[in-house]
Design a protein around this motif. Structure first.
Motif, PDB file in Angstrom:
ATOM      1  N   PHE A 194      47.816  16.166  19.022  1.00  0.00           N
ATOM      2  CA  PHE A 194      46.487  16.354  18.454  1.00  0.00           C
ATOM      3  C   PHE A 194      46.615  17.372  17.326  1.00  0.00           C
ATOM      4  CE2 PHE A 194      45.739  14.933  22.749  1.00  0.00           C
ATOM      5  CZ  PHE A 194      44.693  14.044  22.610  1.00  0.00           C
ATOM      6  N   PHE A 195      46.006  17.076  16.181  1.00  0.00           N
ATOM      7  CA  PHE A 195      46.090  18.013  15.058  1.00  0.00           C
ATOM      8  C   PHE A 195      44.826  17.922  14.216  1.00  0.00           C
ATOM      9  CE2 PHE A 195      47.986  14.061  13.776  1.00  0.00           C
ATOM     10  CZ  PHE A 195      47.598  13.863  12.465  1.00  0.00           C
ATOM     11  N   ILE A 252      39.544  15.922  13.742  1.00  0.00           N
ATOM     12  CA  ILE A 252      40.646  16.034  14.690  1.00  0.00           C
ATOM     13  C   ILE A 252      41.321  14.665  14.765  1.00  0.00           C
ATOM     14  CG2 ILE A 252      41.294  16.488  17.081  1.00  0.00           C
ATOM     15  CD1 ILE A 252      38.806  18.249  17.278  1.00  0.00           C
ATOM     16  N   CYS A 253      42.641  14.639  14.657  1.00  0.00           N
ATOM     17  CA  CYS A 253      43.399  13.397  14.667  1.00  0.00           C
ATOM     18  C   CYS A 253      44.367  13.369  15.843  1.00  0.00           C
ATOM     19  CB  CYS A 253      44.175  13.241  13.371  1.00  0.00           C
ATOM     20  SG  CYS A 253      43.109  13.154  11.927  1.00  0.00           S
ATOM     21  N   LEU A 254      44.816  12.184  16.172  1.00  0.00           N
ATOM     22  CA  LEU A 254      45.757  11.973  17.270  1.00  0.00           C
ATOM     23  C   LEU A 254      46.905  11.130  16.764  1.00  0.00           C
ATOM     24  CD1 LEU A 254      46.632  11.840  20.296  1.00  0.00           C
ATOM     25  CD2 LEU A 254      45.113   9.864  20.509  1.00  0.00           C
ATOM     26  N   ARG A 255      48.122  11.552  17.050  1.00  0.00           N
ATOM     27  CA  ARG A 255      49.314  10.762  16.734  1.00  0.00           C
ATOM     28  C   ARG A 255      49.989  10.400  18.056  1.00  0.00           C
ATOM     29  NH1 ARG A 255      53.077  13.754  13.150  1.00  0.00           N
ATOM     30  NH2 ARG A 255      51.715  12.970  11.523  1.00  0.00           N
ATOM     31  N   ILE A 256      50.187   9.111  18.277  1.00  0.00           N
ATOM     32  CA  ILE A 256      50.881   8.607  19.456  1.00  0.00           C
ATOM     33  C   ILE A 256      52.227   8.062  18.989  1.00  0.00           C
ATOM     34  CG2 ILE A 256      50.833   6.976  21.373  1.00  0.00           C
ATOM     35  CD1 ILE A 256      47.760   6.905  20.987  1.00  0.00           C
ATOM     36  N   THR A 257      53.296   8.534  19.612  1.00  0.00           N
ATOM     37  CA  THR A 257      54.633   8.053  19.293  1.00  0.00           C
ATOM     38  C   THR A 257      55.226   7.424  20.547  1.00  0.00           C
ATOM     39  OG1 THR A 257      54.895   9.892  17.755  1.00  0.00           O
ATOM     40  CG2 THR A 257      56.891   8.690  18.348  1.00  0.00           C
ATOM     41  N   ALA A 259      51.673   5.851  15.595  1.00  0.00           N
ATOM     42  CA  ALA A 259      50.337   5.351  15.254  1.00  0.00           C
ATOM     43  C   ALA A 259      49.420   6.566  15.209  1.00  0.00           C
ATOM     44  CB  ALA A 259      49.849   4.348  16.285  1.00  0.00           C
ATOM     45  N   GLU A 260      48.576   6.631  14.179  1.00  0.00           N
ATOM     46  CA  GLU A 260      47.640   7.744  14.037  1.00  0.00           C
ATOM     47  C   GLU A 260      46.224   7.219  14.030  1.00  0.00           C
ATOM     48  OE1 GLU A 260      48.220  10.354  10.745  1.00  0.00           O
ATOM     49  OE2 GLU A 260      50.273  10.826  11.324  1.00  0.00           O
TER      50      GLU A 260
END
Length: 55
Positions: free
Chosen positions: A12-13, A27-32, A38-39
């Motif tokens: 989360f960033f 607020i964004c989420l990056r899933i790896t 994927a963001e």
């Protein structure tokens, strides 16, 4: 038969570079998963002046 292991992470960033008109930052989420990213932008914002987190 060999069992394959999958790896994933969540990050989360705050996107301070995309401030909204009201001064808030999204607020964004990056899933790896196994190295593929994927963001997405969440439906939440924080006040840009309260973002004291630096990378």
């Amino acid at each position: 038969m060999e069992k394959k292991t999958n790896y994933f992470s969540l990050l989360f960033f705050i996107r301070k570079t995309r401030l909204l008109k009201n001064g808030e930052a999204p607020i964004c989420l990056r899933i790896t998963v196994n190295g593929k990213r994927a963001e997405m932008q969440l439906s939440r914002d924080v006040e840009g002046s309260n973002c004291n987190c630096e990378r």
